[in-house]
Design a protein around this motif. Structure first.
Motif, PDB file in Angstrom:
ATOM      1  N   GLU A  67       0.830  -1.203   0.000  1.00 58.15           N
ATOM      2  CA  GLU A  67       0.000   0.000   0.000  1.00 58.15           C
ATOM      3  C   GLU A  67       0.870   1.260   0.000  1.00 58.15           C
ATOM      4  OE1 GLU A  67      -2.062  -3.153   2.655  1.00 58.15           O
ATOM      5  OE2 GLU A  67      -0.034  -2.414   2.259  1.00 58.15           O
ATOM      6  N   GLY A  68       1.906   1.245   0.865  1.00 53.81           N
ATOM      7  CA  GLY A  68       2.791   2.407   0.952  1.00 53.81           C
ATOM      8  C   GLY A  68       3.589   2.645  -0.308  1.00 53.81           C
ATOM      9  N   ILE A  71       1.276   4.640  -2.341  1.00 50.38           N
ATOM     10  CA  ILE A  71       1.049   5.966  -1.764  1.00 50.38           C
ATOM     11  C   ILE A  71       2.230   6.884  -2.045  1.00 50.38           C
ATOM     12  CG2 ILE A  71       0.756   7.223   0.410  1.00 50.38           C
ATOM     13  CD1 ILE A  71      -0.708   4.730   1.478  1.00 50.38           C
ATOM     14  N   LEU A 154      -1.604  11.006   5.725  1.00 48.23           N
ATOM     15  CA  LEU A 154      -1.788  10.305   4.462  1.00 48.23           C
ATOM     16  C   LEU A 154      -3.225   9.817   4.301  1.00 48.23           C
ATOM     17  CD1 LEU A 154       1.535   8.246   4.302  1.00 48.23           C
ATOM     18  CD2 LEU A 154       0.909  10.234   2.920  1.00 48.23           C
ATOM     19  N   MET A 158      -5.506  11.286   1.303  1.00 47.42           N
ATOM     20  CA  MET A 158      -5.978  10.309   0.305  1.00 47.42           C
ATOM     21  C   MET A 158      -7.494  10.366   0.162  1.00 47.42           C
ATOM     22  SD  MET A 158      -3.757   6.785   0.310  1.00 47.42           S
ATOM     23  CE  MET A 158      -3.765   6.503   2.076  1.00 47.42           C
ATOM     24  N   ALA A 261       8.048   3.045   2.917  1.00 44.14           N
ATOM     25  CA  ALA A 261       7.049   1.978   2.763  1.00 44.14           C
ATOM     26  C   ALA A 261       7.490   0.672   3.397  1.00 44.14           C
ATOM     27  CB  ALA A 261       6.762   1.755   1.278  1.00 44.14           C
ATOM     28  N   THR A 319      -5.368  13.931  -9.166  1.00 46.39           N
ATOM     29  CA  THR A 319      -4.931  13.156  -7.997  1.00 46.39           C
ATOM     30  C   THR A 319      -3.411  13.108  -7.921  1.00 46.39           C
ATOM     31  OG1 THR A 319      -5.022  11.073  -9.232  1.00 46.39           O
ATOM     32  CG2 THR A 319      -7.003  11.738  -8.023  1.00 46.39           C
ATOM     33  N   TYR A 324      -0.898  11.636  -5.293  1.00 46.54           N
ATOM     34  CA  TYR A 324      -1.313  10.239  -5.387  1.00 46.54           C
ATOM     35  C   TYR A 324      -1.621   9.853  -6.840  1.00 46.54           C
ATOM     36  CZ  TYR A 324      -1.813  11.127  -0.419  1.00 46.54           C
ATOM     37  OH  TYR A 324      -1.574  11.486   0.884  1.00 46.54           O
ATOM     38  N   ILE A 344      -9.018   1.891  -4.201  1.00 49.57           N
ATOM     39  CA  ILE A 344      -8.407   2.990  -3.431  1.00 49.57           C
ATOM     40  C   ILE A 344      -8.878   2.946  -1.983  1.00 49.57           C
ATOM     41  CG2 ILE A 344      -8.301   5.504  -3.200  1.00 49.57           C
ATOM     42  CD1 ILE A 344      -8.607   5.608  -6.305  1.00 49.57           C
ATOM     43  N   ILE A 347      -6.863   0.672   0.176  1.00 47.62           N
ATOM     44  CA  ILE A 347      -5.575   1.248   0.573  1.00 47.62           C
ATOM     45  C   ILE A 347      -5.762   2.275   1.683  1.00 47.62           C
ATOM     46  CG2 ILE A 347      -3.621   2.635  -0.266  1.00 47.62           C
ATOM     47  CD1 ILE A 347      -4.048   1.266  -2.994  1.00 47.62           C
ATOM     48  N   ILE A 348      -6.807   3.093   1.577  1.00 45.08           N
ATOM     49  CA  ILE A 348      -7.076   4.077   2.634  1.00 45.08           C
ATOM     50  C   ILE A 348      -7.396   3.375   3.950  1.00 45.08           C
ATOM     51  CG2 ILE A 348      -8.649   5.904   3.392  1.00 45.08           C
ATOM     52  CD1 ILE A 348      -8.965   6.709   0.456  1.00 45.08           C
ATOM     53  N   ASP A 351      -4.209   2.100   5.486  1.00 43.23           N
ATOM     54  CA  ASP A 351      -3.422   3.171   6.089  1.00 43.23           C
ATOM     55  C   ASP A 351      -4.027   3.600   7.418  1.00 43.23           C
ATOM     56  OD1 ASP A 351      -1.260   5.414   5.667  1.00 43.23           O
ATOM     57  OD2 ASP A 351      -3.091   6.471   6.230  1.00 43.23           O
TER      58      ASP A 351
END
Length: 554
Positions: A67-68, A71, A154, A158, A261, A319, A324, A344, A347-348, A351
């Motif tokens: 994920e990182g 990002i 983040l 995001m 990451a 974006t 991003y 997305i 991933i959010i 995080d």
């Protein structure tokens, strides 16, 4: 393994009989954990709720590597390009494995929440032991405080970018990101306090989402992408978007995104006093996390590079301008805003889940350092909630500071990014210093094997290898490589992204890191040296009801 000469002990099928006890008693895992902690001078006061799977979920969540990697895609693309991102990732992965393998040895030797500052107190020469340990405490605390703030930031920004993807008329404001940042921190506080009893189960569930989510993102973008880049473009095209004098310099500056990451696995160390069989579980969870997350991260990097046919367009998209570009890449690959939004959202969510673990780690560090009288107001900060055994005040202090840091974003997003860079520089400084002392000790024969009891004094914090140990020259080489890699990352963590360097885009993390060190030195000289004498010895092996035994509970 034998930890004290008081132990004239007979071990037979998991039972022990000492010269102080005529009866034979079972050596339970709980008793073993308490005894290992007593060898470090500490009482076992936190509830041990985490097992291997739950702490693996915790550390995988901390790293959120695949994920990182998405990002922080911009950093590697700007300095390095697609080829630089691939080879830089591999270099960082190998270096990170060396770093955490070395730290796993330390975690097996001394599994305590203090982590680096406790280890330095054990490893450093007596003349500088207390001073170096104190500086280390502040570096690690500030590093994790910055990581906590970065995780919330983040998640908030995001969410803004996701709104921008679906609503072109939306105009994001800096204060929007701060409010969303605060909301993320509030959720993290709630889970770390009100629902703390089920945190291990939450982390185990998040581990499943982490792995399943990887395939939920990877398969659609690879299968649905209408166009794909060639292998030649992915593996040979370098970029020097920062306009640095050489491509090599640009490559090393671009490493920092991959580092961010993939670092923070020492979180397991700071949770060690809440982990069952910590001297074995902590090191193996660190290594498993680094290998697993590294593989997932490398897979997603390769996949996204192949489906990105126009990197410039992704970087200049709405974006992409928010930092991003992967969101535009997802949309271009799937052709569906709804499909891209679901990916997305995964991933959010991951995080935000990482922020929960960030807060847990940072608060345990604050509590541990206060327990050892390293912080102002240590008597109050070191207290635990009677019913839940949670360092409640440490959680409140840590989250409140993170929310105050979030105000910086309203004035300058660049300044806030420098706070995030503080996390990399501070933690890598702690890694390098701690691992350098370990390298010195192992090269001079300062650490005994568990079976060597000839010089055993029965005191706390003796240098004895734990169950996880790389012997001989192999261990020395891995340790030395970890130190060298750490120095490189620490050095380049202070560099700005591009030239010419202006005040608005300068990386001020060097100023922040230096300020932390100078403050710690000043406070130590003026006040803390009177109260901080290194990790305090609350209990010794002699005072335990049952002595330590040969071997380790499995």
């Amino acid at each position: 393994m034998n930890r004290g000469h008081e132990l004239d002990t007979i071990v037979d099928n998991g039972m022990q009989k000492s010269r102080y006890h005529s009866e034979i008693e079972p050596v339970t895992k709980e008793k073993r954990d308490a005894q290992v902690l007593a060898r470090l001078g500490k009482k076992s006061v936190l509830e041990r709720r985490f097992g291997f799977i739950s702490i693996l979920g915790f550390t995988c969540t901390i790293l959120v590597t695949w994920e990182g990697s998405l990002i922080l895609f911009t950093t590697g693309l700007t300095n390095g390009g697609s080829a630089g991102l691939v080879y830089g990732y591999l270099l960082v992965w190998i270096g990170t494995i060396a770093v955490y393998t070395t730290m796993a040895e330390l975690a097996s030797m001394a599994p305590t929440a203090g982590g680096q500052y406790h280890w330095v107190s054990m490893l450093a020469p007596p003349s500088i032991r207390n001073f170096m340990s104190y500086i280390m405490g502040w570096l690690v605390i500030c590093g994790w405080q910055a990581i906590l703030a970065g995780g919330g930031y983040l998640a908030g920004t995001m969410i803004e970018a996701l709104i921008q993807l679906n609503h072109a008329n939306y105009v994001p404001q800096l204060w929007h990101g701060t409010l969303l940042f605060w909301a993320t921190i509030v959720v993290a506080v709630f889970i770390n306090t009100v629902t703390s009893g089920v945190l291990p189960k939450i982390e185990a569930f998040i581990l499943v989402v982490h792995v399943v989510g990887f395939f939920a993102v990877l398969i659609p973008i690879v299968y649905l992408a209408p166009n794909k880049a060639s292998a030649h473009d992915v593996f040979t095209q370098f970029s020097n978007g920062g306009a640095w004098p050489t491509q090599g310099l640009s490559f090393f500056i671009g490493l920092v995104g991959n580092v961010f990451a993939m670092f923070g696995c020492d979180s397991a160390v700071h949770m060690a006093e809440e982990i069952k069989n910590a001297e074995i579980v902590v090191p193996w969870s660190m290594l498993t996390t680094t290998v697993l997350n590294g593989a997932l991260g490398f897979g997603i990097v390769i996949a996204v590079l192949f489906v990105t046919t126009d990197i410039t367009a992704a970087l200049s998209s709405p974006t992409g301008l928010l930092g991003y570009p992967f969101m535009q890449i997802f949309y271009d690959a799937t052709g569906s805003k709804a499909g891209a939004s679901v990916m997305i959202a995964i991933i959010i969510m991951m995080d935000a889940a990482a922020t929960i673990a960030f807060l847990a780690t940072a608060s345990r560090l604050v509590w541990a350092f206060a327990r050892d009288r390293g912080l102002p107001g240590w008597r109050i900060v070191s207290k635990l909630q009677p019913k839940t055994a949670i360092p409640m005040l440490a959680v409140i202090i840590t989250s409140s500071i993170a929310c105050l840091i979030g105000l910086i974003n309203i004035g300058s997003a660049t300044a806030f990014n420098d706070v995030i860079s503080l996390g990399v520089s501070s933690l890598y400084a702690s890694y390098v210093i701690t691992e350098s002392f370990l390298l010195w000790r192992r090269c001079t024969g300062g650490i005994r094997m568990p079976t060597d009891i000839s010089n055993d004094t029965g005191e706390a914090n003796q240098l004895v290898w734990g169950p996880f140990h790389l012997p001989g020259i192999f261990g020395i080489l891995v340790n030395a490589f970890a130190v060298a890699f750490g120095i490189i990352i620490f050095f380049f963590s202070f560099w700005p992204v591009a030239t010419p360097v202006q005040a608005a885009h300068m990386n001020f993390s060097v100023l922040m890191t230096g300020s932390v060190v100078l403050f710690a030195i000043f406070y130590y000289v003026v006040w803390a040296r009177k109260t901080y004498k290194g990790p305090i010895v609350e209990v010794t092996p002699y005072t335990m009801n049952n002595p330590l035994v040969v071997g380790s509970a499995m």
